[in-house]
Scaffold this active site. Structure first.
Site, PDB file in Angstrom:
ATOM      1  N   ALA A   1       0.848  -1.197   0.000  1.00  0.00           N
ATOM      2  CA  ALA A   1       0.000   0.000   0.000  1.00  0.00           C
ATOM      3  C   ALA A   1       0.878   1.240   0.000  1.00  0.00           C
ATOM      4  CB  ALA A   1      -0.918   0.017   1.224  1.00  0.00           C
TER       5      ALA A   1
ATOM      6  N   ILE B   1      10.460   4.234   4.146  1.00  0.00           N
ATOM      7  CA  ILE B   1      10.260   5.346   5.076  1.00  0.00           C
ATOM      8  C   ILE B   1      11.525   6.207   5.132  1.00  0.00           C
ATOM      9  CG2 ILE B   1       9.619   6.021   7.402  1.00  0.00           C
ATOM     10  CD1 ILE B   1       7.451   4.523   5.725  1.00  0.00           C
TER      11      ILE B   1
ATOM     12  N   GLU C   1       2.783  18.301   1.264  1.00  0.00           N
ATOM     13  CA  GLU C   1       3.868  17.443   0.798  1.00  0.00           C
ATOM     14  C   GLU C   1       4.074  17.567  -0.704  1.00  0.00           C
ATOM     15  OE1 GLU C   1       4.609  12.614   0.403  1.00  0.00           O
ATOM     16  OE2 GLU C   1       3.463  13.410   2.098  1.00  0.00           O
TER      17      GLU C   1
ATOM     18  N   GLN D   1      21.930  24.589 -33.382  1.00  0.00           N
ATOM     19  CA  GLN D   1      20.582  25.135 -33.235  1.00  0.00           C
ATOM     20  C   GLN D   1      19.661  24.220 -32.424  1.00  0.00           C
ATOM     21  OE1 GLN D   1      17.822  25.171 -36.657  1.00  0.00           O
ATOM     22  NE2 GLN D   1      17.696  27.393 -36.364  1.00  0.00           N
TER      23      GLN D   1
ATOM     24  N   HIS E   1      25.344  16.597 -22.018  1.00  0.00           N
ATOM     25  CA  HIS E   1      26.671  16.497 -21.386  1.00  0.00           C
ATOM     26  C   HIS E   1      27.508  15.367 -21.984  1.00  0.00           C
ATOM     27  CE1 HIS E   1      25.275  19.265 -18.260  1.00  0.00           C
ATOM     28  NE2 HIS E   1      26.504  19.279 -17.780  1.00  0.00           N
TER      29      HIS E   1
ATOM     30  N   GLY F   1       5.347  10.208  -3.163  1.00  0.00           N
ATOM     31  CA  GLY F   1       4.407  11.262  -2.808  1.00  0.00           C
ATOM     32  C   GLY F   1       3.152  11.271  -3.654  1.00  0.00           C
ATOM     33  N   GLY F   2       2.937  10.197  -4.415  1.00  0.00           N
ATOM     34  CA  GLY F   2       1.799  10.114  -5.333  1.00  0.00           C
ATOM     35  C   GLY F   2       2.294   9.949  -6.747  1.00  0.00           C
TER      36      GLY F   2
END
Length: 382
Positions: A133, A164, A247, A284, A343, A368-369
């Protein structure tokens, strides 16, 4: 870039304060933190002592009682560092974990903890995500049951949390657990490090954010006092949903900061890198692609500030913030990957800033979603 109408001289003073802290305390040492896998506690304490950990909290606890716009300026200023592990360590403490105490804590809970949280003496983490979850908060399986016995009233927690941030190093954890049969019957609890039965299952190795510690947490018949219930029983789901808005604005700021730094690094690089008889800037296609990416970044930044302004006006911003999170999570990957491409081989060398940004940016479309979840939040509000 011209400054924005949303900010005040006080906001710009905060931005400069954060820039000075980064230059003095972070940038010279942060490469070593990537190797050790965590940010030293003394650095976090100095941030707290500088007044940077409690911008939105009450003055009585050492906070500044500032608004969401001030908090966004802080997050954006912090995100001018190219060391995202440091950034997320701080933002989890200030914008993702401790707001649960600020919003839902009782006077006694705040008196016990909040001043130390603001001062950097206690570092916080939030335990919501589980192996099965993540964005689906209602799907968590960690459970808490209330017991009354000879030792008084307690809650007993059982379950596992995953991914976490600050999980190893934190002192104070705000943990979501099911307290009823309904999918949304979730409550939040305060769990202190060292509580019997509570342990770090393992520290997790990640592709990016190397100087932030990430852990699996295990709750094995963890008994905590009944007074450690944070907010109302059964209302934790709604507390989590509310805090997601703060958040996700912070994560949007992190993404925009990465875009800005990647473009700056790349503009500097292509102007001095010689190829095909001149600097790469003479090509360009490179000039035009960087110009378009800069335009997208500036537009996203304006939208981000608009979202924070709407918070200060008391509007419902779930749809706007979900758009912001989806937009910036995808944009930062487009910008950073293109800049890394320009680069050449140097973009793939460890310890270069652009390679670090490339690794660190990927998770911003997930954590965070996830983008797909955010777009569903947007769509169902039409």
């Amino acid at each position: 870039m011209q400054e924005m109408i949303y900010t005040t001289p006080e906001h710009e003073a905060l931005r400069e304060q954060v820039a000075r802290f980064l230059a003095r305390e972070v940038e010279p040492q942060a490469a070593a933190w990537e190797e050790q896998g965590f940010v030293p506690r003394e650095v976090l304490r100095r941030m707290g002592q500088a007044g940077l950990f409690g911008l939105m909290y009450e003055e009585r606890y050492g906070g500044a009682e500032a608004d969401a716009m001030t908090n966004l300026v802080f997050a954006e200023a912090l995100s001018q560092s190219t060391f995202a592990g440091f950034i997320i360590t701080v933002l989890v403490h200030t914008d993702m974990a401790s707001p649960h105490l600020h919003h839902a804590g009782s006077p006694a809970q705040k008196d016990k903890y909040l001043r130390k949280v603001v001062g950097g003496e206690l570092i916080t983490a939030v335990g919501i995500t589980e192996p099965g979850a993540g964005s689906d908060v209602a799907g968590i399986r960690t459970a808490a049951r209330r017991v009354s016995d000879g030792d008084g009233d307690h809650w007993v927690l059982n379950g596992t949390k995953m991914f976490i941030t600050n999980g190893v190093m934190a002192d104070l954890y705000f943990v979501a657990a099911k307290t009823g049969p309904g999918r949304r019957e979730v409550s939040m609890f305060i769990v202190e490090k060292g509580t019997p039965g509570f342990s770090v299952g393992r520290a997790l190795k990640k592709t990016g954010w190397l100087s932030s510690d990430t852990a699996e947490l295990v709750f094995d018949n963890v008994r905590i006092p009944a007074t450690n219930l944070l907010g109302e029983e059964g209302k934790g789901f709604y507390s989590v949903m509310k805090n997601f808005q703060t958040e996700r604005i912070a994560l949007g700021a992190m993404a925009v900061g990465h875009c800005q730094q990647a473009l700056k690094l790349t503009l500097d690089y292509v102007r001095q890198r010689q190829a095909f008889g001149g600097p790469l800037w003479d090509q360009q296609t490179i000039r035009q692609r960087l110009a378009m990416l800069d335009a997208k970044t500036r537009a996203a930044r304006q939208f981000m500030y608009h979202c924070a302004w709407r918070v200060t006006q008391g509007h419902d911003i779930v749809q706007d913030v979900s758009m912001l999170k989806a937009l910036t999570g995808e944009l930062v990957n487009e910008v950073v990957q293109t800049c890394q491409q320009f680069h050449g081989g140097m973009g793939y060398i460890r310890e270069t800033a652009i390679e670090r940004l490339w690794r660190d940016a990927r998770v911003l479309a997930i954590g965070g979603g996830a983008t797909e979840v955010m777009l569903e939040e947007v769509a169902k509000r039409y």
